[in-house]
Design an enzyme around this catalytic site. Sequence first.
Site, PDB file in Angstrom:
ATOM      1  N   ARG A   1       0.837  -1.210   0.000  1.00  0.00           N
ATOM      2  CA  ARG A   1       0.000   0.000   0.000  1.00  0.00           C
ATOM      3  C   ARG A   1       0.871   1.259   0.000  1.00  0.00           C
ATOM      4  NH1 ARG A   1      -1.646   2.267   4.416  1.00  0.00           N
ATOM      5  NH2 ARG A   1      -2.032   0.355   5.587  1.00  0.00           N
TER       6      ARG A   1
ATOM      7  N   TYR B   1     -17.334  13.620 -16.049  1.00  0.00           N
ATOM      8  CA  TYR B   1     -17.884  12.294 -15.786  1.00  0.00           C
ATOM      9  C   TYR B   1     -18.865  12.384 -14.596  1.00  0.00           C
ATOM     10  CZ  TYR B   1     -17.898   7.342 -14.541  1.00  0.00           C
ATOM     11  OH  TYR B   1     -18.275   6.063 -14.231  1.00  0.00           O
TER      12      TYR B   1
ATOM     13  N   ASP C   1      -8.303  16.629 -15.740  1.00  0.00           N
ATOM     14  CA  ASP C   1      -8.565  15.208 -16.021  1.00  0.00           C
ATOM     15  C   ASP C   1      -8.293  15.019 -17.505  1.00  0.00           C
ATOM     16  OD1 ASP C   1      -9.666  12.766 -16.728  1.00  0.00           O
ATOM     17  OD2 ASP C   1     -11.289  12.891 -15.252  1.00  0.00           O
TER      18      ASP C   1
ATOM     19  N   LYS D   1      -9.079   3.594 -19.280  1.00  0.00           N
ATOM     20  CA  LYS D   1      -9.430   4.008 -20.649  1.00  0.00           C
ATOM     21  C   LYS D   1      -8.238   3.851 -21.602  1.00  0.00           C
ATOM     22  CE  LYS D   1     -12.974   5.197 -18.203  1.00  0.00           C
ATOM     23  NZ  LYS D   1     -13.951   4.164 -17.916  1.00  0.00           N
TER      24      LYS D   1
HETATM   25  N1  LCS Z   1     -12.564  10.627 -15.544  1.00  0.00           N
HETATM   26  C1  LCS Z   1     -13.158  10.457 -16.747  1.00  0.00           C
HETATM   27  C2  LCS Z   1     -13.015  11.507 -17.801  1.00  0.00           C
HETATM   28  C3  LCS Z   1     -13.912   9.303 -16.989  1.00  0.00           C
HETATM   29  O1  LCS Z   1     -14.475   9.165 -18.191  1.00  0.00           O
HETATM   30  C4  LCS Z   1     -14.046   8.332 -15.966  1.00  0.00           C
HETATM   31  C5  LCS Z   1     -14.835   7.105 -16.163  1.00  0.00           C
HETATM   32  C6  LCS Z   1     -13.413   8.559 -14.729  1.00  0.00           C
HETATM   33  C7  LCS Z   1     -12.688   9.717 -14.568  1.00  0.00           C
HETATM   34  C8  LCS Z   1     -13.486   7.571 -13.614  1.00  0.00           C
HETATM   35  O2  LCS Z   1     -12.632   6.519 -13.868  1.00  0.00           O
HETATM   36  P1  LCS Z   1     -12.827   5.031 -13.274  1.00  0.00           P
HETATM   37  O3  LCS Z   1     -12.982   5.196 -11.799  1.00  0.00           O
HETATM   38  O4  LCS Z   1     -14.042   4.452 -13.903  1.00  0.00           O
HETATM   39  O5  LCS Z   1     -11.543   4.353 -13.643  1.00  0.00           O
HETATM   40  N2  LCS Z   1     -15.670   7.132 -17.296  1.00  0.00           N
HETATM   41  C9  LCS Z   1     -16.497   6.200 -17.674  1.00  0.00           C
HETATM   42  C10 LCS Z   1     -17.359   6.333 -18.786  1.00  0.00           C
HETATM   43  O6  LCS Z   1     -17.481   7.342 -19.477  1.00  0.00           O
HETATM   44  N3  LCS Z   1     -18.012   5.209 -18.983  1.00  0.00           N
HETATM   45  O7  LCS Z   1     -17.764   4.304 -17.978  1.00  0.00           O
HETATM   46  C11 LCS Z   1     -16.761   4.868 -17.082  1.00  0.00           C
END
Ligand code: LCS
Length: 394
Positions: free
Chosen positions: A59, A112, A184, A209
């Site tokens: 951790r 998001y 972001d 992603k």
């Molecule tokens: N930032 C952006 C721009 C995102 O599109 C997402 C997730 C996150 C942060 C959060 O990331 P995660 O915790 O899921 O790794 N976006 C998603 C979307 O557009 N469809 O499903 C997840």
Amino acid sequence: MKDIGNFSDETKVVHAGIEDNEHLAVVPPIYQTSTFKFRDAEHGANLFRGEEEGFIYTRMGNPTIKAFENAIAILENGYRALACASGMAAIHTVFTSLVSKGDHLICSKAVYGPTVTLLNNVMRRYGVEATFADTSGIDEVKKSFRDSTKIVYVETPGNPTLVISDIRAIADLAHEHGALMVVDNTFMSPILQKPLDMGADIVLHSLTKFLNGHADVVGGVVVVKDEETYKNFRKTLNQIGGVLSPFDAFLVHRGIKTLSIRMEKHCKNAQIIAEFLESHSKVEWVRYPGLKSHPQYEIAKKQMSEFGGMIVFELRGGVKAGETLMNNVHLLQLAVSLGGVESLIQHPASMTHSSMDKETRLQAGITDGLVRISVGIEKSDELIADLEQTLQLL
Ligand code: LCS
């Protein structure tokens, strides 16, 4: 960290974070261990006091995770990076490291959905206020500052509307007000946009992603510019505990070796599909940063090297037509998430952004008929044929 500073991104993605190891393996090993032995009591105590370099407990740090973090820090031109268990864990780590009760932050309207609800439902309970502003225009950002503003948080392009914010202009404004700018950069990856070079203070990603690219890991990362911020963030992350696992760090590190060629194909395919949709009689409107019709096309050209793999559009016939499209595509898959090699299609109002209330959603430009495509790396003709056969049903 190995010095590969002068190479291009195409070369950096292959070599970043890869150091010589005990057996000179070309691919560094996965340290799938929760804890590390101390040579003796003094060694353990020295590590805990920070008087010796080394690993204690996963951790708190792990060689596989560190190698991956170094790679991302190199690609974003940052100082150090912190790998987190998800993109949301990365966002939470940034907020909890930087704000306290009574502080205020400004956030893009188009982000998001769970980022909005994290601010409105969780951070608010701890006495942190957020103003949601249309960050594509500088005036609304200017008006939103308070004496207590600590962060301007921008997603650009924003999810899902692909609205674009001027990173350099907002960073300058944030600094004039004594605030930090956080970007972001998930939709772009460091190949297409480098926010730290344009004045941002902190950059974060959902690794889930484009960076991983293969839809088999959930992860996040934060990149910072200086030692003091790094130490602060590391302490917070260590305490809140949302760290990435060594195996997932290995997978994402493996994924980024092809990031440059994947992004090239995502962008090429997305431009072709966006142009196809824009010229189609069944399509009401299309947003893609590489189309001249995008309202912030000039800003996009200035700060992005290419225009990414995400497209949003609305069909004539709105929600009903969108449903027919999503239910009848064969090659595109109906699923949330984005940035993988496979093309995905989804409906933000009922899926990714359904945690936002309708009014907030509409204010962010997320209409009920809006459909989002994450364009993969398949052959573009075959993706277009799939869309065309479906559009003919309308
Ligand atoms: N930032 C952006 C721009 C995102 O599109 C997402 C997730 C996150 C942060 C959060 O990331 P995660 O915790 O899921 O790794 N976006 C998603 C979307 O557009 N469809 O499903 C997840």
